[in-house]
Design a protein around this motif. Structure first.
Motif, short mmCIF file in Angstrom:
data_model
loop_
_atom_site.label_atom_id
_atom_site.label_comp_id
_atom_site.label_asym_id
_atom_site.label_seq_id
_atom_site.Cartn_x
_atom_site.Cartn_y
_atom_site.Cartn_z
N ALA A 20 185.22 29.75 -25.04
CA ALA A 20 184.28 29.05 -25.93
C ALA A 20 185.00 27.97 -26.74
O ALA A 20 184.45 26.88 -26.97
CB ALA A 20 183.59 30.04 -26.85
N SER A 21 186.22 28.26 -27.16
CA SER A 21 187.00 27.27 -27.90
C SER A 21 187.31 26.05 -27.05
O SER A 21 187.25 24.91 -27.53
CB SER A 21 188.30 27.89 -28.40
OG SER A 21 188.04 28.95 -29.27
N ILE A 22 187.64 26.29 -25.80
CA ILE A 22 187.93 25.16 -24.90
C ILE A 22 186.69 24.32 -24.67
O ILE A 22 186.74 23.09 -24.74
CB ILE A 22 188.51 25.68 -23.56
CG1 ILE A 22 189.91 26.25 -23.79
CG2 ILE A 22 188.56 24.56 -22.52
CD1 ILE A 22 190.49 26.97 -22.60
N VAL A 23 185.57 24.98 -24.42
CA VAL A 23 184.32 24.24 -24.17
C VAL A 23 183.93 23.41 -25.39
O VAL A 23 183.63 22.22 -25.28
CB VAL A 23 183.18 25.21 -23.77
CG1 VAL A 23 181.85 24.49 -23.72
CG2 VAL A 23 183.48 25.85 -22.42
N SER A 24 183.97 24.02 -26.56
CA SER A 24 183.55 23.28 -27.76
C SER A 24 184.56 22.20 -28.14
O SER A 24 184.17 21.13 -28.61
CB SER A 24 183.32 24.23 -28.93
OG SER A 24 184.49 24.91 -29.26
N SER A 25 185.85 22.44 -27.93
CA SER A 25 186.85 21.41 -28.23
C SER A 25 186.76 20.23 -27.27
O SER A 25 186.96 19.09 -27.68
CB SER A 25 188.26 22.00 -28.19
OG SER A 25 188.43 22.91 -29.25
N CYS A 26 186.45 20.50 -26.02
CA CYS A 26 186.25 19.40 -25.06
C CYS A 26 185.05 18.56 -25.47
O CYS A 26 185.10 17.32 -25.40
CB CYS A 26 186.08 19.94 -23.65
SG CYS A 26 187.60 20.56 -22.92
N HIS A 27 184.00 19.21 -25.92
CA HIS A 27 182.82 18.47 -26.39
C HIS A 27 183.16 17.66 -27.65
O HIS A 27 182.73 16.51 -27.79
CB HIS A 27 181.67 19.42 -26.67
CG HIS A 27 180.42 18.73 -27.11
ND1 HIS A 27 179.68 17.93 -26.27
CD2 HIS A 27 179.81 18.69 -28.31
CE1 HIS A 27 178.66 17.43 -26.94
NE2 HIS A 27 178.71 17.88 -28.19
N LEU A 28 183.95 18.24 -28.52
CA LEU A 28 184.36 17.54 -29.73
C LEU A 28 185.22 16.33 -29.39
O LEU A 28 185.08 15.26 -30.00
CB LEU A 28 185.12 18.49 -30.66
CG LEU A 28 185.40 18.01 -32.06
CD1 LEU A 28 184.12 17.63 -32.79
CD2 LEU A 28 186.14 19.08 -32.84
N LEU A 29 186.11 16.47 -28.41
CA LEU A 29 186.91 15.32 -27.96
C LEU A 29 186.01 14.23 -27.38
O LEU A 29 186.22 13.04 -27.65
CB LEU A 29 187.93 15.76 -26.91
CG LEU A 29 189.20 16.41 -27.42
CD1 LEU A 29 190.03 16.91 -26.26
CD2 LEU A 29 190.00 15.45 -28.28
N TYR A 30 185.03 14.64 -26.60
CA TYR A 30 184.08 13.67 -26.05
C TYR A 30 183.38 12.91 -27.17
O TYR A 30 183.27 11.68 -27.13
CB TYR A 30 183.07 14.40 -25.16
CG TYR A 30 181.92 13.54 -24.72
CD1 TYR A 30 182.08 12.60 -23.72
CD2 TYR A 30 180.66 13.66 -25.33
CE1 TYR A 30 181.02 11.78 -23.33
CE2 TYR A 30 179.61 12.86 -24.94
CZ TYR A 30 179.79 11.92 -23.93
OH TYR A 30 178.74 11.12 -23.56
N LEU A 31 182.92 13.64 -28.18
CA LEU A 31 182.25 13.00 -29.31
C LEU A 31 183.21 12.09 -30.09
O LEU A 31 182.82 11.02 -30.55
CB LEU A 31 181.66 14.04 -30.25
CG LEU A 31 180.44 14.79 -29.76
CD1 LEU A 31 180.03 15.85 -30.77
CD2 LEU A 31 179.30 13.84 -29.49
N ALA A 32 184.44 12.51 -30.23
CA ALA A 32 185.42 11.71 -30.99
C ALA A 32 185.66 10.36 -30.33
O ALA A 32 185.90 9.37 -31.02
CB ALA A 32 186.73 12.48 -31.12
N PHE A 33 185.59 10.31 -29.01
CA PHE A 33 185.84 9.06 -28.32
C PHE A 33 184.59 8.24 -28.04
O PHE A 33 184.68 7.04 -27.75
CB PHE A 33 186.57 9.32 -26.99
CG PHE A 33 188.01 9.72 -27.19
CD1 PHE A 33 188.93 8.81 -27.69
CD2 PHE A 33 188.43 11.00 -26.89
CE1 PHE A 33 190.26 9.17 -27.88
CE2 PHE A 33 189.76 11.37 -27.07
CZ PHE A 33 190.67 10.45 -27.56
#
Length: 100
Positions: free
Chosen positions: A46-59
């Motif tokens: 879950a941490s990986i999935v949400s962090s990947c989404h957060l990275l997507y949003l950051a960029f």
């Protein structure tokens, strides 16, 4: 979490659990995941999935970039750190013989 993120989380959590089971199936003693290991695995995925989404949003999110300014670098580094630590835990689940 959106429905697609929940599906991705469930698939990867079960897939990693099955891989761990199949790796130990041929040995004399089958090494099932304990409940705490499974919960930590689910949290790591879950941490990986949400962090990947957060990275997507950051960029991609101009609103987030405007809101955070230069602090977006801290957000990106934090997301990468969470992904790194989670992958290390998953690797320790998949290779239990390397545990301390």
């Amino acid at each position: 979490m959106d429905f697609i993120k929940i599906v991705i989380w469930a698939i990867f959590t079960l897939l990693i659990s099955i891989i761990r089971y199949l790796k130990t199936k041929g040995s004399d003693e089958i090494d099932f995941l304990e409940l705490t290991e499974f919960i930590l695995l689910a949290l790591a995925v879950a941490s990986i999935v949400s962090s990947c989404h957060l990275l997507y949003l950051a960029f991609t999110s101009s609103e987030l970039m405007e809101l955070l300014g230069i602090d977006i670098i801290i957000l990106i580094l934090g997301s990468i750190a969470v992904i790194w630590v989670s992958f290390q835990y998953i690797e320790s689940i998949l290779n239990p013989e390397k545990k301390k």
